[in-house]
Design a protein around this motif. Sequence first.
Motif, PDB file in Angstrom:
ATOM      1  N   ASN A   1      57.541  48.231  41.798  1.00  0.00           N
ATOM      2  CA  ASN A   1      58.094  49.188  40.833  1.00  0.00           C
ATOM      3  C   ASN A   1      57.181  49.307  39.607  1.00  0.00           C
ATOM      4  N   ARG A   2      57.430  50.277  38.788  1.00  0.00           N
ATOM      5  CA  ARG A   2      56.565  50.598  37.645  1.00  0.00           C
ATOM      6  C   ARG A   2      56.492  49.443  36.639  1.00  0.00           C
ATOM      7  N   LYS A   3      57.624  48.853  36.320  1.00  0.00           N
ATOM      8  CA  LYS A   3      57.658  47.748  35.351  1.00  0.00           C
ATOM      9  C   LYS A   3      56.834  46.560  35.860  1.00  0.00           C
ATOM     10  N   SER A   4      56.938  46.265  37.134  1.00  0.00           N
ATOM     11  CA  SER A   4      56.200  45.160  37.731  1.00  0.00           C
ATOM     12  C   SER A   4      54.696  45.455  37.761  1.00  0.00           C
ATOM     13  N   GLN A   5      54.338  46.697  38.006  1.00  0.00           N
ATOM     14  CA  GLN A   5      52.923  47.074  38.001  1.00  0.00           C
ATOM     15  C   GLN A   5      52.324  46.932  36.605  1.00  0.00           C
ATOM     16  N   ILE A   6      53.099  47.242  35.581  1.00  0.00           N
ATOM     17  CA  ILE A   6      52.628  47.074  34.200  1.00  0.00           C
ATOM     18  C   ILE A   6      52.426  45.590  33.895  1.00  0.00           C
ATOM     19  N   ARG A   7      53.380  44.739  34.334  1.00  0.00           N
ATOM     20  CA  ARG A   7      53.231  43.291  34.134  1.00  0.00           C
ATOM     21  C   ARG A   7      52.010  42.758  34.872  1.00  0.00           C
ATOM     22  N   GLN A   8      51.756  43.268  36.086  1.00  0.00           N
ATOM     23  CA  GLN A   8      50.594  42.834  36.855  1.00  0.00           C
ATOM     24  C   GLN A   8      49.305  43.243  36.159  1.00  0.00           C
ATOM     25  N   GLU A   9      49.249  44.468  35.682  1.00  0.00           N
ATOM     26  CA  GLU A   9      48.056  44.949  34.977  1.00  0.00           C
ATOM     27  C   GLU A   9      47.804  44.129  33.721  1.00  0.00           C
ATOM     28  N   THR A  10      48.858  43.825  32.978  1.00  0.00           N
ATOM     29  CA  THR A  10      48.728  43.000  31.783  1.00  0.00           C
ATOM     30  C   THR A  10      48.235  41.607  32.144  1.00  0.00           C
ATOM     31  N   PHE A  11      48.786  41.011  33.198  1.00  0.00           N
ATOM     32  CA  PHE A  11      48.345  39.688  33.634  1.00  0.00           C
ATOM     33  C   PHE A  11      46.867  39.712  34.009  1.00  0.00           C
ATOM     34  N   GLU A  12      46.457  40.722  34.771  1.00  0.00           N
ATOM     35  CA  GLU A  12      45.072  40.794  35.234  1.00  0.00           C
ATOM     36  C   GLU A  12      44.089  40.990  34.087  1.00  0.00           C
ATOM     37  N   THR A  13      44.441  41.821  33.102  1.00  0.00           N
ATOM     38  CA  THR A  13      43.503  42.108  32.013  1.00  0.00           C
ATOM     39  C   THR A  13      43.505  41.048  30.915  1.00  0.00           C
ATOM     40  N   GLU A  14      44.660  40.458  30.627  1.00  0.00           N
ATOM     41  CA  GLU A  14      44.727  39.516  29.512  1.00  0.00           C
ATOM     42  C   GLU A  14      44.605  38.050  29.931  1.00  0.00           C
ATOM     43  N   ILE A  15      45.206  37.679  31.026  1.00  0.00           N
ATOM     44  CA  ILE A  15      45.247  36.263  31.405  1.00  0.00           C
ATOM     45  C   ILE A  15      44.210  35.932  32.463  1.00  0.00           C
ATOM     46  N   LEU A  16      44.184  36.684  33.550  1.00  0.00           N
ATOM     47  CA  LEU A  16      43.282  36.381  34.651  1.00  0.00           C
ATOM     48  C   LEU A  16      41.818  36.453  34.230  1.00  0.00           C
ATOM     49  N   THR A  17      41.458  37.441  33.431  1.00  0.00           N
ATOM     50  CA  THR A  17      40.065  37.542  32.975  1.00  0.00           C
ATOM     51  C   THR A  17      39.685  36.343  32.106  1.00  0.00           C
ATOM     52  N   GLU A  18      40.611  35.856  31.284  1.00  0.00           N
ATOM     53  CA  GLU A  18      40.330  34.679  30.452  1.00  0.00           C
ATOM     54  C   GLU A  18      40.178  33.425  31.303  1.00  0.00           C
ATOM     55  N   ILE A  19      41.018  33.283  32.322  1.00  0.00           N
ATOM     56  CA  ILE A  19      40.895  32.133  33.229  1.00  0.00           C
ATOM     57  C   ILE A  19      39.521  32.168  33.913  1.00  0.00           C
ATOM     58  N   GLU A  20      39.129  33.318  34.391  1.00  0.00           N
ATOM     59  CA  GLU A  20      37.820  33.433  35.058  1.00  0.00           C
ATOM     60  C   GLU A  20      36.679  33.148  34.096  1.00  0.00           C
ATOM     61  N   LYS A  21      36.769  33.588  32.858  1.00  0.00           N
ATOM     62  CA  LYS A  21      35.737  33.285  31.857  1.00  0.00           C
ATOM     63  C   LYS A  21      35.632  31.792  31.639  1.00  0.00           C
ATOM     64  N   ILE A  22      36.768  31.129  31.491  1.00  0.00           N
ATOM     65  CA  ILE A  22      36.777  29.680  31.262  1.00  0.00           C
ATOM     66  C   ILE A  22      36.164  28.945  32.439  1.00  0.00           C
ATOM     67  N   ILE A  23      36.543  29.322  33.639  1.00  0.00           N
ATOM     68  CA  ILE A  23      36.084  28.611  34.834  1.00  0.00           C
ATOM     69  C   ILE A  23      34.601  28.856  35.113  1.00  0.00           C
ATOM     70  N   HIS A  24      34.164  30.094  34.999  1.00  0.00           N
ATOM     71  CA  HIS A  24      32.808  30.444  35.419  1.00  0.00           C
ATOM     72  C   HIS A  24      31.777  30.364  34.309  1.00  0.00           C
ATOM     73  N   HIS A  25      32.188  30.416  33.052  1.00  0.00           N
ATOM     74  CA  HIS A  25      31.198  30.487  31.978  1.00  0.00           C
ATOM     75  C   HIS A  25      31.206  29.281  31.061  1.00  0.00           C
ATOM     76  N   SER A  26      32.019  28.297  31.312  1.00  0.00           N
ATOM     77  CA  SER A  26      32.013  27.139  30.426  1.00  0.00           C
ATOM     78  C   SER A  26      30.859  26.223  30.789  1.00  0.00           C
ATOM     79  N   VAL A  27      30.375  25.547  29.791  1.00  0.00           N
ATOM     80  CA  VAL A  27      29.202  24.677  29.972  1.00  0.00           C
ATOM     81  C   VAL A  27      29.621  23.226  29.965  1.00  0.00           C
TER      82      VAL A  27
END
Length: 138
Positions: free
Chosen positions: A112-138
């Motif tokens: 549904n539309r509300k769930s798609q908005i939550r998914q988009e928010t998760f992917e742009t705000e949380i998932l990208t930060e997790i990937e940055k931490i995992i792949h770019h930390s020294v």
Amino acid sequence: MFFTFLAVGIFVVTPMLHLYHDTHWAVMAIGLVSALTALYDFIFHFNVTYIFDQYTRQVSKKIPGLFTRKIMAFEDVHILQVQEGGLLHYALSHKQNKYGKSFAISQPFGSNRKSQIRQETFETEILTEIEKIIHHSV
């Protein structure tokens, strides 16, 4: 929430009813099972925190008040999109065994539309930060 309301309703209403002794205890047993189910969900599903420690380069699973356990190193992390029951969620798994044991890091997303908005928010705000931490930390 359903099991919590069911348990509270049973524990409040049942004593007011004039039921046979055996029926009373059978209904109270259903209330107890509902309360235990709600408690289990609260402790092991709603209250789980994943810690991405950049200093040790480890991912830990924390259940407040019970334990904190290291589950994998950053080098072993693989992020999966998991489809279960028609719902999508994201999970962490080991690179060597991607489809073995995994740890859900998002709530399930529907179509549904509300769930798609939550998914988009998760992917742009949380998932990208997790990937940055995992792949770019020294």
